[in-house]
Design a protein around this motif. Structure first.
Motif, PDB file in Angstrom:
ATOM      1  N   SER A  70       1.138  -4.127   0.613  1.00 13.57           N
ATOM      2  CA  SER A  70       0.140  -5.060   1.201  1.00 13.57           C
ATOM      3  C   SER A  70      -0.581  -5.447   0.245  1.00 13.57           C
ATOM      4  O   SER A  70      -1.279  -6.806   0.477  1.00 13.57           O
ATOM      5  N   SER A 126      -3.674  -3.501   5.539  1.00  7.67           N
ATOM      6  CA  SER A 126      -2.298  -3.119   5.279  1.00  7.67           C
ATOM      7  C   SER A 126      -1.295  -4.015   6.260  1.00  7.67           C
ATOM      8  O   SER A 126      -1.767  -4.461   7.280  1.00  7.67           O
ATOM      9  N   LEU A 127      -0.037  -4.014   5.815  1.00  7.70           N
ATOM     10  CA  LEU A 127       1.017  -4.945   6.734  1.00  7.70           C
ATOM     11  C   LEU A 127       1.226  -4.149   8.173  1.00  7.70           C
ATOM     12  O   LEU A 127       1.310  -4.840   9.049  1.00  7.70           O
ATOM     13  N   TRP A 128       1.103  -2.926   8.192  1.00  9.46           N
ATOM     14  CA  TRP A 128       1.253  -2.086   9.421  1.00  9.46           C
ATOM     15  C   TRP A 128       0.143  -1.028   9.477  1.00  9.46           C
ATOM     16  O   TRP A 128       0.502  -0.036   8.757  1.00  9.46           O
ATOM     17  N   VAL A 180      -0.318  -9.533   1.340  1.00 11.45           N
ATOM     18  CA  VAL A 180      -1.406  -9.745   2.383  1.00 11.45           C
ATOM     19  C   VAL A 180      -2.393 -10.854   1.770  1.00 11.45           C
ATOM     20  O   VAL A 180      -2.717 -10.750   0.609  1.00 11.45           O
ATOM     21  N   SER A 225       3.788   1.338   1.519  1.00  8.30           N
ATOM     22  CA  SER A 225       3.329   0.123   2.496  1.00  8.30           C
ATOM     23  C   SER A 225       2.005  -0.572   1.736  1.00  8.30           C
ATOM     24  O   SER A 225       1.607  -1.617   1.893  1.00  8.30           O
TER      25      SER A 225
END
Length: 826
Positions: free
Chosen positions: A121, A251-253, A125, A117
């Motif tokens: 990202s 981070s995306l999540w 992002v 992740s």
């Protein structure tokens, strides 16, 4: 298969899949858990997770900033969280390697997902500004808020990040340097030994450890390089320096990053704890530190060393009291560097020792890489923390000294022996006998011993006479190899080496098998030693009718246990050597062969020493300490042939100088420092007093020998018309009758005893003067040994004359030297 308590430090060959090794190394079926971990689960996963711990060290905000205010913060809370996490990790490791492997695999999946992740990202992002938590300023104020920038892929960002630009660590307030950054960064590579620490639970350790470690290191190196590249290309310096948890911000999540961080922390803790416990258990099993590690020996019924896990848990709990990771980073890194330097040094030693069985399969291995590794580790240790580096090296030295003093298991093998062999062989080849010079002469002794029970005093006296030279204990076993099923000599070496250890002498042992003692002595004289280190002096006990004494019964160093065993459980020396010969029983050596052996040694250009009554030597003179406080004694030297009087008996020849040299060497031994050296010169009927003494004193001054010189009148049998060019031994071969030779020997014996009596406080003129007690006694007498007669038929008569000459003289050395041993040239 093998139990989990198999010592890791002992070299073992794995047997079949159904065989288990017990704690003492013996194989047996059942009762222990099998080695069931594959290369991936047992090596790759632990190593990768341990090496990914750098994510914890560099990218988690230990102060709780950047939004990580999930739980209350502070020293006490951090200690509580760490203790709870350590308890969880300890519980997993206590339950065994199987549960640890499953937990590690699950953690590996979580960390891999988190890393995936993060990597996605960096691309997915877009650029953004990230507000940073204000830092405390001086006097309780707050510094102005700062903003970090995620720029996306930008070459300007990369250029700005290429320089060093060290700043303060906002968690500790300390200024960062190359050494401190390296100390923190280095911890990301410290998991390289995680797979090796699990060797007790692997199916095929010899294949899994190198393969799995290389795969894990390569994979981790690739991931680290990719993370460093992506971070420096997309994050400005402010974000990198002021927010250790910036992965979460980009981070995306974000929660997945947090999960990965804690999963990495958990996995690194599990790997370190279980690896440390296995090593600790191995140290305990090998009894290297005695009762200190005794609790680490405890294992479960399945062989899981839960005692070592709890021991390790307690040590880690103490470390948690430090509070901040960066506080310990330098010390931890130095200890890791010491461990890696030791591994490199071990490989370097094996390579330099040229041991044929050291055949590393890694094709890029060489001693150059080992040496570079040792030098690099030592250099970085002192760059990071000179104090911690010096302390760790001192601690390692003390532990090494302790292990050397206690002695490790003999099944390990000692690389020091291989190194010594390699160096000794190299320097023996450079020891050229053609470059020998009399200025550097030293005695190199071959002592022939029949039964060491009766020869302990002589054995120790010869050890004192060697003066740093070669000392060989020789023994001849009678027999013919053609008539025997096997060589009876080889099993005897262990007992003789134990004898050398117990007697505390620096001697080699050389044994041979021969039909006769004389032939065996010839063998030993020819083949003992190696290269330039070969015996030049033969030492024999005197051949007489005295009953042999058993010194094993009186010497404290040879006291045995009641059950007849030594400390290691081996048979006692009193059992391995036969009792002394009973008086009147047959001997292995006849008088004829005894004198023939002396003659053989002289023909081989070897010096000869015959020792009589050494059992009467003062015990303090044979000790290893100084004799300064012992009773004063004399050492008497008669440097001329008392059985060959002629005009000018004060003359000192090569043999006489050899006597002086040997007596002087003995006086250089600490136990003989307090003994006074006396040299006696005999005056002939036509020689003026003082002339020979003056010449001898001048010679002693040149040779730097301190001694008291005394002249004695010697007129017995010295006829005025006797030719001076008379050859040695003629008195035995017939120029003088047996009765006259016997009278001459008796007269010489009386003369020597008279001088010994004067030393004890009696008056001159005969041995009866020795009843006084005023002066020092004579501890040892050096006499000139005449050459054996040319006619073998006269050997028995020659030995009888020697017996008459040395009768009742106490400890006596009859010496014949054939090589020059002194030099006055500069």
């Amino acid at each position: 298969m093998a139990s989990e308590n198999s010592p890791l430090l002992a070299y073992r060959l794995l047997g079949d899949e159904g065989v288990a090794f017990s704690a003492n190394g013996a194989g047996g079926p059942g009762g222990a858990s099998a080695r069931k971990l594959s290369t991936f689960l047992g090596v790759v996963v632990p190593t990768v997770l341990s090496m990914f711990s750098i994510v914890v060290f560099l990218r988690i905000d230990s102060t709780g900033s950047s939004g990580l205010h999930v739980l209350p913060q502070g020293y006490g809370w951090s200690l509580l969280y760490g203790s709870l996490l350590l308890g969880l990790v300890g519980g997993v490791c206590t339950l065994g390697a199987g549960l640890y492997a499953r937990a590690s695999f699950l953690t590996f999946l979580l960390v891999s997902g988190s890393l995936a992740s993060v990597l996605v990202s960096f691309v997915a992002v877009g650029p953004r500004s990230i507000p940073l938590t204000p830092r405390p300023g001086p006097n309780g104020s707050s510094l102005p808020p700062q903003v970090g920038h995620f720029t996306g892929f930008n070459s300007s960002t990369l250029k700005a990040n290429l320089g060093a630009g060290y700043a303060k660590d906002y968690t500790t307030g300390a200024m960062m340097t190359f050494a401190s950054v390296f100390a923190v960064l280095f911890n990301g590579c410290t998991g390289i030994m995680a797979g090796a620490n699990m060797s007790g639970e692997l199916k095929d350790p010899s294949r899994a450890i190198p393969l799995g470690t290389i795969v894990a290191v390569t994979y981790t190196f690739f991931i680290y390089t990719l993370l460093f590249f992506l971070s420096s290309f997309t994050c400005d310096r402010t974000l990198l320096q002021e927010d250790y948890g910036f992965f979460r911000a980009i981070s995306l999540w974000p929660p997945l990053v947090l999960i990965g961080i804690y999963a990495t922390s958990l996995s690194a803790s599990m790997s370190s704890l279980i690896g440390a416990s296995r090593i600790l258990h191995a140290l305990a099993q090998d009894d290297l530190f005695g009762v200190i590690l005794a609790p680490a020996k405890v294992v479960s019924r399945t062989g899981n060393p839960w005692g070592a896990v709890l021991y390790s848990w307690g040590l880690v709990q103490l470390v948690l009291l430090a509070g901040k990771l960066n506080t310990l980073a330098a010390v931890v890194t130095v200890f890791y560097l010491v461990a890696y330097a030791a591994v490199d040094l071990s490989c370097l030693s094996l390579e330099w020792a040229s041991a044929p069985n050291f055949r590393p399969t890694f094709s890029l291995f060489s001693w150059h890489t080992c040496l570079l590794g040792v030098a690099s580790c030592l250099l970085m240790m002192f760059l990071i923390s000179p104090g911690a580096a010096g302390g760790s090296l001192l601690l390692m030295g003390l532990l090494s000294a302790l292990l050397t003093a206690r002695g490790g298991p003999s099944s390990w093998g000692y690389v020091s022996q291989a190194l010594l062999f390699h160096q000794v062989r190299k320097y023996l080849l450079r020891l050229d006998v053609r470059k020998d010079h009399v200025k550097f002469w030293r005695p190199q002794l071959l002592l022939l011993v029949g039964n060491p029970r009766g020869a302990l005093p002589l054995l120790r006296l010869a050890n004192q006479l060697k003066k740093g030279g070669l000392y060989v204990l020789g023994h001849v076993t009678l027999g013919d190899l053609d008539c025997l099923p096997s060589d009876p000599v080889q099993p005897q070496y262990g007992a003789w080496l134990s004898l050398v250890d117990r007697a505390q002498v620096k001697a080699f042992v050389d044994l041979t098998l021969s039909p006769s003692v004389r032939q065996g002595a010839q063998h030993l004289l020819r083949i003992s030693g190696l290269g330039g280190m070969k015996p030049n002096t033969l030492v024999l006990g005197f051949y007489d009718d005295a009953a042999p004494q058993d010194h094993f019964l009186t010497d404290p160093a040879f006291s045995e246990a009641a059950d007849g065993t030594q400390e290691g459980g081996s048979p006692a020396l009193s059992i391995q050597f036969p009792p002394p010969r009973a008086p009147g029983s047959p001997r292995a050596l006849s008088p004829q062969d005894y004198v023939a052996t002396v003659a053989d040694a002289l023909k081989m250009n070897k010096n000869v020493v015959l020792a009589r009554a050494c059992g009467a030597l003062p015990p303090e003179r044979l000790s290893r300490g100084s004799g300064g406080t012992s009773q004063p004694h004399h050492v008497d030297v008669w440097p001329l042939n008392l059985l060959r009087p002629r005009g000018g008996p004060g003359y000192v020849d090569v043999c006489g100088l050899f006597l002086l040299q040997m007596a002087t060497i003995l006086g250089m031994v600490p136990a003989w420092h307090s003994a006074r050296l006396r040299i006696f010169l005999c005056l002939g009927p036509r020689e003026a007093p003082g002339a020979a003494e003056g010449r001898l004193r001048a010679l002693l001054s040149q040779l730097r020998i301190r001694a008291e010189v005394q002249e004695v009148v010697w007129g017995e049998g010295a006829g005025a018309g006797e030719p001076e060019e008379e050859e040695e031994g003629d008195f035995v071969n017939g120029r003088r009758g047996d009765a006259e030779a016997e009278a001459l020997a008796s007269s010489a014996n009386a003369l020597v005893r008279a001088q010994q009596g004067r030393g004890r406080g009696g008056g001159p003129g005969g041995p009866e003067g020795g009843d006084g007690e005023g002066g020092p006694a004579t501890a040892l007498t050096f006499l000139y040994l005449p050459r054996p007669p040319a006619d073998p038929a006269r050997y028995t008569r020659y030995l009888a004359l020697l017996e008459t000459l040395t009768r009742d003289l106490g400890p006596t050395l009859l010496i014949h030297g054939v090589t020059p041993v002194t030099c006055t040239d500069l």
